[in-house]
Design a protein around this motif. Structure first.
Motif, short mmCIF file in Angstrom:
data_model
loop_
_atom_site.label_atom_id
_atom_site.label_comp_id
_atom_site.label_asym_id
_atom_site.label_seq_id
_atom_site.Cartn_x
_atom_site.Cartn_y
_atom_site.Cartn_z
N ARG A 6 40.89 31.67 22.42
CA ARG A 6 42.33 31.00 22.18
C ARG A 6 42.00 29.95 21.10
O ARG A 6 43.15 29.47 20.82
N TYR A 7 40.97 29.59 20.76
CA TYR A 7 40.75 28.66 19.77
C TYR A 7 40.31 29.23 18.18
O TYR A 7 39.78 28.82 17.62
N GLN A 8 40.50 30.62 18.28
CA GLN A 8 40.12 31.43 17.15
C GLN A 8 41.20 32.53 16.61
O GLN A 8 40.95 33.22 16.03
N ASP A 9 42.72 31.87 16.92
CA ASP A 9 43.87 32.73 16.42
C ASP A 9 43.67 32.67 15.02
O ASP A 9 44.03 31.81 14.32
N THR A 10 43.95 34.04 14.44
CA THR A 10 43.86 34.06 12.98
C THR A 10 45.23 33.76 12.45
O THR A 10 45.20 33.16 11.35
N THR A 11 46.47 33.89 13.24
CA THR A 11 47.65 33.26 12.52
C THR A 11 47.41 31.71 12.54
O THR A 11 48.00 31.20 11.60
N ALA A 12 46.90 31.05 13.83
CA ALA A 12 46.86 29.64 13.54
C ALA A 12 45.96 29.19 12.34
O ALA A 12 46.18 28.45 11.57
N ILE A 13 44.74 30.00 12.30
CA ILE A 13 43.81 29.69 11.19
C ILE A 13 44.57 29.67 9.83
O ILE A 13 44.30 28.63 8.90
N GLN A 14 45.27 30.80 9.74
CA GLN A 14 45.91 31.00 8.45
C GLN A 14 47.14 29.90 8.02
O GLN A 14 47.20 29.38 7.02
N ARG A 15 47.87 29.58 9.09
CA ARG A 15 48.80 28.69 8.99
C ARG A 15 48.18 27.30 8.67
O ARG A 15 48.63 26.61 7.74
N VAL A 16 46.94 26.85 9.14
CA VAL A 16 46.41 25.59 8.86
C VAL A 16 45.73 25.69 7.34
O VAL A 16 46.03 24.68 6.74
N LEU A 17 45.23 26.73 7.01
CA LEU A 17 44.76 26.61 5.71
C LEU A 17 45.85 26.58 4.60
O LEU A 17 45.51 26.27 3.49
N ASN A 18 46.98 27.40 4.87
CA ASN A 18 47.93 27.29 3.91
C ASN A 18 49.02 26.17 3.80
O ASN A 18 49.77 25.83 2.89
N THR A 19 48.97 25.20 4.93
CA THR A 19 49.80 24.08 4.90
C THR A 19 49.02 22.65 4.57
O THR A 19 49.69 21.90 4.35
N ALA A 20 47.71 22.76 5.11
CA ALA A 20 46.99 21.43 5.10
C ALA A 20 46.79 21.06 3.73
O ALA A 20 46.52 22.03 2.87
N LYS A 21 46.75 19.71 3.54
CA LYS A 21 46.41 19.18 2.04
C LYS A 21 45.29 18.21 2.27
O LYS A 21 44.62 18.13 1.34
#
Length: 160
Positions: A6-21
């Motif tokens: 539940r803490y390794q969701d690929t969609t969530a990971i990609q969202r974080v990588l693409n939105t974080a600054k």
């Protein structure tokens, strides 16, 4: 589904990588041979604002180092943790208190209480994943390390 799934969701990971600054790296070391330094260096090279959090250092990677998350001026998108699992609950509480978006726990930083605190506080939680490796995987930088050869070899003369 295992507890970590539940803490390794690929969609969530990609969202974080693409939105974080901004990425606050808790436990960032000034020692160039440490994994935390390498990850911080990599993230900085790829456009992230890296904020060191280490009370033993005054500056790392040319950036001021803070003793804790609460001392950081401005918003933090990702709190990337390179600390022992036992420290995670307090770090999670602090991440929630500063309004961070994500608590990202590096390989081996697994503490269910800390995960729960962050998730209940509204943070995206990623556990037992390396931010650098996931960035490389999803943004296409794996070839830097040779992973696109589809071969592992010890031949010194190169691939044939």
């Amino acid at each position: 589904m295992t507890d970590l799934d539940r803490y390794q969701d690929t969609t969530a990971i990609q969202r974080v990588l693409n939105t974080a600054k901004t990425v606050a790296v808790v436990g960032l070391s000034g020692n160039e041979l440490r994994a935390s330094y390498f990850v911080g260096y990599y993230l900085k090279r790829h456009g992230y604002q890296v904020i060191p959090v280490n009370p033993r250092e005054t500056e790392i990677l040319g950036e001021r180092s803070y003793a804790g998350l609460s001392e950081i001026p401005g918003h933090v998108d990702v709190v990337n943790v390179f600390r022992a699992p036992a420290a995670l609950p307090d770090i999670a509480r602090e991440a929630v208190a500063i309004g961070a978006g994500t608590l990202w726990c590096q390989f081996g930083v697994i503490n269910e209480e800390g995960n729960r605190i962050a998730a209940d506080g509204g943070l995206t939680v990623v556990v037992d994943r390396c931010l650098k490796i996931e960035h490389a995987r999803y943004v296409g930088r794996m070839h830097w390390l040779g992973f696109n050869t589809h071969r592992i070899t010890s031949v010194r003369t190169g691939l044939q």
